[in-house]
Design a protein around this motif. Structure first.
Motif, mmCIF file in Angstrom:
data_model
loop_
_atom_site.group_PDB
_atom_site.id
_atom_site.type_symbol
_atom_site.label_atom_id
_atom_site.label_comp_id
_atom_site.label_asym_id
_atom_site.label_seq_id
_atom_site.Cartn_x
_atom_site.Cartn_y
_atom_site.Cartn_z
ATOM 1 N N ASN A 96 0.821 -1.206 0.000
ATOM 2 C CA ASN A 96 0.000 0.000 0.000
ATOM 3 C C ASN A 96 0.856 1.257 0.000
ATOM 4 O O ASN A 96 1.994 1.260 0.479
ATOM 5 N N ASN A 97 0.290 2.323 -0.545
ATOM 6 C CA ASN A 97 0.944 3.629 -0.491
ATOM 7 C C ASN A 97 0.688 4.278 0.864
ATOM 8 O O ASN A 97 -0.327 4.015 1.517
ATOM 9 N N VAL B 190 9.644 6.946 -3.097
ATOM 10 C CA VAL B 190 8.888 8.201 -3.150
ATOM 11 C C VAL B 190 8.062 8.177 -4.433
ATOM 12 O O VAL B 190 8.557 8.431 -5.527
ATOM 13 N N ARG B 191 6.789 7.851 -4.298
ATOM 14 C CA ARG B 191 5.913 7.701 -5.461
ATOM 15 C C ARG B 191 5.423 9.036 -5.973
ATOM 16 O O ARG B 191 5.122 9.192 -7.156
ATOM 17 N N ALA B 192 5.270 10.015 -5.092
ATOM 18 C CA ALA B 192 4.830 11.344 -5.515
ATOM 19 C C ALA B 192 5.291 12.346 -4.464
ATOM 20 O O ALA B 192 5.368 12.035 -3.275
ATOM 21 N N LEU B 193 5.612 13.536 -4.920
ATOM 22 C CA LEU B 193 6.020 14.626 -4.032
ATOM 23 C C LEU B 193 5.594 15.926 -4.679
ATOM 24 O O LEU B 193 5.710 16.094 -5.894
ATOM 25 N N SER B 194 5.085 16.850 -3.854
ATOM 26 C CA SER B 194 4.807 18.193 -4.371
ATOM 27 C C SER B 194 5.212 19.221 -3.328
ATOM 28 O O SER B 194 4.891 19.075 -2.147
ATOM 29 N N LEU B 195 5.973 20.188 -3.759
ATOM 30 C CA LEU B 195 6.286 21.366 -2.958
ATOM 31 C C LEU B 195 5.489 22.507 -3.579
ATOM 32 O O LEU B 195 5.822 22.985 -4.669
ATOM 33 N N ASP B 196 4.417 22.908 -2.916
ATOM 34 C CA ASP B 196 3.498 23.882 -3.512
ATOM 35 C C ASP B 196 2.744 24.625 -2.407
ATOM 36 O O ASP B 196 1.932 24.013 -1.706
ATOM 37 N N ASN C 36 4.686 24.592 1.673
ATOM 38 C CA ASN C 36 3.817 23.435 1.879
ATOM 39 C C ASN C 36 4.378 22.254 1.093
ATOM 40 O O ASN C 36 4.961 22.435 0.013
ATOM 41 N N ALA C 37 4.224 21.053 1.635
ATOM 42 C CA ALA C 37 4.762 19.862 0.969
ATOM 43 C C ALA C 37 3.848 18.672 1.203
ATOM 44 O O ALA C 37 3.178 18.577 2.231
ATOM 45 N N ARG C 38 3.845 17.783 0.238
ATOM 46 C CA ARG C 38 3.089 16.527 0.340
ATOM 47 C C ARG C 38 3.948 15.421 -0.258
ATOM 48 O O ARG C 38 4.545 15.596 -1.330
ATOM 49 N N ILE C 39 4.029 14.282 0.427
ATOM 50 C CA ILE C 39 4.841 13.162 -0.042
ATOM 51 C C ILE C 39 4.043 11.870 0.122
ATOM 52 O O ILE C 39 3.409 11.647 1.149
ATOM 53 N N VAL C 40 4.092 11.029 -0.914
ATOM 54 C CA VAL C 40 3.481 9.696 -0.878
ATOM 55 C C VAL C 40 4.586 8.668 -1.081
ATOM 56 O O VAL C 40 5.363 8.761 -2.037
ATOM 57 N N LEU C 41 4.677 7.687 -0.188
ATOM 58 C CA LEU C 41 5.618 6.583 -0.320
ATOM 59 C C LEU C 41 4.876 5.317 -0.716
ATOM 60 O O LEU C 41 3.685 5.165 -0.426
ATOM 61 N N GLY C 42 5.597 4.409 -1.362
ATOM 62 C CA GLY C 42 5.002 3.137 -1.734
ATOM 63 C C GLY C 42 6.013 2.263 -2.438
ATOM 64 O O GLY C 42 7.154 2.675 -2.675
ATOM 65 N N PRO C 43 5.636 1.047 -2.802
ATOM 66 C CA PRO C 43 6.555 0.170 -3.540
ATOM 67 C C PRO C 43 6.937 0.823 -4.861
ATOM 68 O O PRO C 43 6.069 1.294 -5.598
ATOM 69 N N PRO C 44 8.220 0.899 -5.169
ATOM 70 C CA PRO C 44 8.621 1.543 -6.430
ATOM 71 C C PRO C 44 8.128 0.756 -7.631
ATOM 72 O O PRO C 44 8.292 -0.469 -7.684
#
Length: 901
Positions: free
Chosen positions: A672-673, A856-862, A875-883
């Motif tokens: 899972n992410n 790191v499946r997705a990252l946004s600095l916004d 502001n930042a958002r990060i999603v981890l998961g199996p590459p």
């Protein structure tokens, strides 16, 4: 799993090692072995391995005779903790052929390293591969330095350490060398590893394309059988080596002596073509492994493309082949060919060996292969080599890129791709290869998104996809027709020095079509199209061509011609070719002789074997196609002329700490992410020197006021819900708050809007332009870094630029300048320019994070506020998961056979 200080907190079971440490690797002679950590059940194999070592090899490894391994040592050698004590075995089939190990010294960050290689396998590069994998495992376990004690006379071992690219210090005492070196990757050590990877993988493909003997397993006398077709094509091409039909029921096939099995063939077999039904392939493999066949080419279908059972059989087959030192092409492959006069190999289902040329072609689709070869021949495009890999279970396009990079017979690389097994590696290899040889690719399935990407992917618009290909130097085309159009220009014409195009013809209408297309493709007209008129003869036409080519304003020429009624077009074509040969201007020329396509005889300059060679002028049935192909060459030439830049790793990166954080956060996630909490985002970004503007999460007016006092005025109060912060009409943000009263009032307002007690109180960043920096995973390129200005308009218009990881300094510099709205950052209308260097540094740090942590499946600095004072992440958002794609980092290894495409 492991802490940076070397303390072990992972499993103690000697059978429980990190599965990522297991790998198939290619050796310097092109063969393969399987590498994995040692386990206690390897004891018997280790004793057998030791027993086969020569007395001298044992003496050099153990500093004495050491004729047998005592039981106590055997238990110690095979029972390790995979942390402080690690050992790898290299396996060929069930036999150990090499062992490498390290042992931590005194609980510190140094370890003693040693390895030994079977005498019969020395000189194949096993020592350097073991060292790479041991160093990678040691780094994960918090080690920083290797030491080794080596007899001074053990020159081979000393050479392994010396040639690894590390800075080795040495001291000698009583005939023993004491060696020490840091194991952190250096530019030199990475370059050494990449060079060895290239040489080994190129050698494995060389073995495939230069066999001295070919066995056709399933050779048949029945013209309706695949085995008949393959054998017939090998014989018709006059293969320079020996062909061995394998058929248990016939003494000969097509007049050639046949053998009941591959094991009965008296001589070595380099390449075995398998043309038996799918359910018989596994038994055929057993015989090929026992025979020691180097490469297996499976034209048989019915594997992964047929469903789960076929996929399982395919994975089992390839795993077994690699473990026994064999590479596999296919299954479901059309085959391979080599037009070299010293080889003349046509191990394909296509009936004719193409004309010899300088283009190498990799085609993933077996179904399209025959049509592609026929099209190449009809267009006058000669090939050096061709590989149709079918299901691409083992040998892939990346292997071919490695081979063609140093193949003296190939000057141009053509690719038809449906998917990438290792997109990061493809980008790295293509970027390096394209610096010396054009790479032209058709990538099908461009609008398909893999299901595992759906949760985190943002669709990348086609203009950005094109920019990404150009970043790697790959010339991307839309169709196979365009592939051949573009290939003809690269194969027969020099690269243009610039974008200025001259147009000469005998029809103003056709000339204007060419001019319109040139402008649309970003080319510049050197002058207005020259129209010699429909009554002009061949010499007048040739004179206009000479004048256009002699002009210093012309970088390339388009000749457009409609044959007049009174005289055949062939006379004009000969006049054009002769005029060009006389001038020798080294400027590319494309032509449109209506109804003529490819390289007509009148426009061809014969090569060594009589086929069209360099200087031949390709003809296209329409001016649009001619100009489109020329434009591709112009853009590629411009890419070649641009600075390459350098892969940059910013200072003060804490990679190990970041990887530890990632492992902790994913420990219980399974497949899972995981969307990271604020505090984890801050921790992870800080490892890469990216600071988030100070903030606190509060749940009441009083907490908000206290947070502001602690952070320091002015502050902003923001709703926790991203949707409210991103919607101006919902007003989820209050800015520039300078007093407790303003904070209380803003808190109450936002609580009414959001219905939530929790909010952010954050220090106000310096005023600037609001930007976006992001990471996402793309099925074609791996991880992408995206950049653009924040806001709905930029998002709506798709005004973002993309680059594939890893990034050079030039990539980062061009990325921040590429969006259409980028002039706002450079002082548009007199504003003070933003600190672009700070933006570029942030981008490089984000790219380094992505490169080191493929989870790191997705990252946004916004937003990132770009101001004259710097770049500030609000502001930042990060999603981890199996590459979804194997990273192109770490020691050399083949793509995992169960890796997703």
């Amino acid at each position: 799993m492991n802490s940076a200080d070397g303390k072990r907190n992972g499993p103690r079971d000697p059978y429980d090692y990190p599965r990522r440490w297991e790998a198939d690797v290619v050796l310097s002679d092109g063969g393969t072995v399987h590498l994995r950590p040692i386990v206690p059940s390897d004891a018997d194999a280790l004793v057998a391995f030791h027993g086969k070592l020569s007395e001298r090899t044992r003496y050099l490894r153990y500093f004495g005779a050491y004729p047998r391994i005592p039981q106590r040592d055997l238990e110690r050698f095979t029972t390790v903790d995979h942390h402080d004590r690690v050992a790898f075995v290299a396996l060929l089939g069930d036999d150990i052929v090499a062992v490498g190990r390290y042992e931590r010294l005194g609980g510190g960050t140094s370890a003693e390293v040693a390895f030994v290689v079977d005498d019969g396998h020395q000189g194949r590069g096993l020592g350097s591969i073991l060292l790479e994998h041991l160093a990678a495992a040691a780094s994960e376990s918090g080690l920083r330095r290797f030491v080794a004690e080596v007899l001074a006379e053990n020159s081979a071992m000393v050479r392994v350490f010396r040639d690894a690219g590390y800075q080795v210090s040495r001291a000698i005492e009583e005939g023993v060398l004491h060696l020490e070196f840091d194991i952190d990757p250096t530019e030199e050590s990475l370059a050494v590893a990449r060079a060895r990877e290239q040489a080994a993988e190129a050698r494995s493909v060389h073995n495939l394309l230069h066999p001295t003997s070919v066995a056709v397993i399933g050779a048949s006398a029945d013209p309706t059988k695949v085995g008949y077709v393959v054998l017939s094509n090998l014989l018709a091409a006059d293969f320079a080596g020996t062909v061995y039909p394998v058929n248990p029921e016939h003494r000969s096939v097509r007049g050639v002596r046949a053998y009941k099995s591959v094991l009965e063939i008296p001589d070595p077999v380099d390449l075995a073509v398998v043309a038996v039904p799918a359910d018989q392939v596994e038994s055929v493999l057993d015989g090929a492994l026992a025979k020691g066949v180097k490469t297996l080419l499976i034209v048989t279908a019915g594997f992964a493309e047929a469903g789960p059972h076929g996929l399982h059989a395919e994975l089992r087959l390839v795993g077994e082949a690699r473990a026994h030192g064999m590479r596999v092409v296919g299954p479901n492959a059309l085959g391979v060919l080599n037009t070299s006069t010293s080889v003349r190999l046509n191990a394909t289902l296509a009936p004719r060996l193409p004309k010899r040329g300088r283009a190498g072609f990799f085609c993933q689709s077996g179904a399209l292969g025959t049509a592609i070869l026929a099209d190449a021949e009809s267009r006058g495009l000669g090939l050096s080599t061709f590989v149709s890999a079918g299901n691409r279970a083992d040998v892939s396009g990346n292997d071919l890129l490695q081979y063609w990079e140093t193949d003296p017979a190939t000057d141009l690389v053509l690719l038809y791709l449906e998917s990438f097994g290792n997109p990061r590696k493809f980008a790295r290899l293509a970027r390096r290869l394209a610096r010396t040889k054009p790479v032209v690719a058709v990538k099908s399935g461009r609008h398909a998104v893999r299901p595992q990407l759906a949760a985190t992917s943002t669709e990348v618009d086609e203009a950005s996809v094109q920019a990404l290909f150009e970043q790697a130097g790959v010339v991307r085309v839309e169709t196979l027709a365009q592939l051949f159009d573009t290939a003809l220009v690269f194969a027969h014409q020099p690269l243009p020095a610039g974008p200025r195009v001259g147009i000469v013809g005998n029809s103003s209408a056709i000339g204007m079509l060419a001019a319109d297309t040139a402008r649309a493709q970003g080319l510049r007209l050197a002058f207005e199209p020259v129209d010699v008129g429909p009554q002009a003869g061949p010499e007048e036409f040739a004179a206009a061509v000479r004048e256009a080519l002699n002009s210093p304003e012309t970088d390339a020429l388009v000749a457009v011609f409609v044959p007049p009624i009174a005289m055949p077009g062939t006379a004009y074509a000969r006049a054009l070719r002769e005029a060009v040969q006389e001038l020798d201007q080294n400027k590319p020329i494309v032509s449109t002789f209506l109804a003529a396509e490819g390289v007509p005889a009148e426009l061809a300059v014969p090569g060594e074997d009589g086929s069209p060679g360099p200087g031949s002028i390709p003809s296209f049935p329409s001016p649009e196609r001619a100009v489109y192909a020329l434009a591709k060459a112009v853009r590629y030439a411009a890419w070649r002329q641009r600075p390459q830049g350098h892969l940059v790793r910013p200072a003060e990166l804490h990679t190990e700490a970041a990887q530890q954080i990632v492992r902790e956060l994913l420990e219980d996630a399974g497949e899972n992410n995981v969307v990271l909490e604020d505090q984890d985002i801050v921790r992870l970004l800080k490892c890469y020197g990216v600071d988030v503007v100070p903030f606190q999460v509060v749940a009441s007016e009083d907490e908000a006021v206290a947070a502001a006092a602690e952070i320091g005025y002015p502050v902003t109060v923001k709703a926790v819900d991203d949707r409210l912060r991103g919607r101006p009409d919902l007003a989820g943000v209050r800015l520039d708050l300078a007093s407790a009263d303003e904070i209380r009032r803003s808190y109450r307002d936002l609580r009414e809007v959001s219905g939530e007690d929790e909010m952010y109180v954050q220090k106000m960043a310096p005023k600037g332009i609001s930007c976006f920096i992001g990471l996402q995973d793309d099925p074609s390129f791996g991880t992408l870094v995206s950049f653009g200005l924040s806001g709905l308009v930029s998002t709506l218009l798709g005004d973002r630029a993309f680059r594939a990881v890893p990034l050079t300094d030039v990539d980062a510099a061009t990325l921040v300048r590429e969006p259409k709205s980028a002039p706002l950052l450079t002082g548009y209308r007199g504003d003070e320019p933003a600190d672009l260097a700070a933006l570029q540094d942030t981008i490089l740090r984000v790219a380094a994070l992505a490169e080191d942590n493929p989870e790191v499946r997705a990252l946004s600095l916004d937003p990132v506020m770009a101001s004259p004072e710097g770049a500030f992440v609000a502001n930042a958002r990060i999603v981890l998961g199996p590459p979804p794609a194997r990273p192109d980092t770490g020691p050399r290894r083949l793509r995992a056979i169960n890796a997703p495409d």
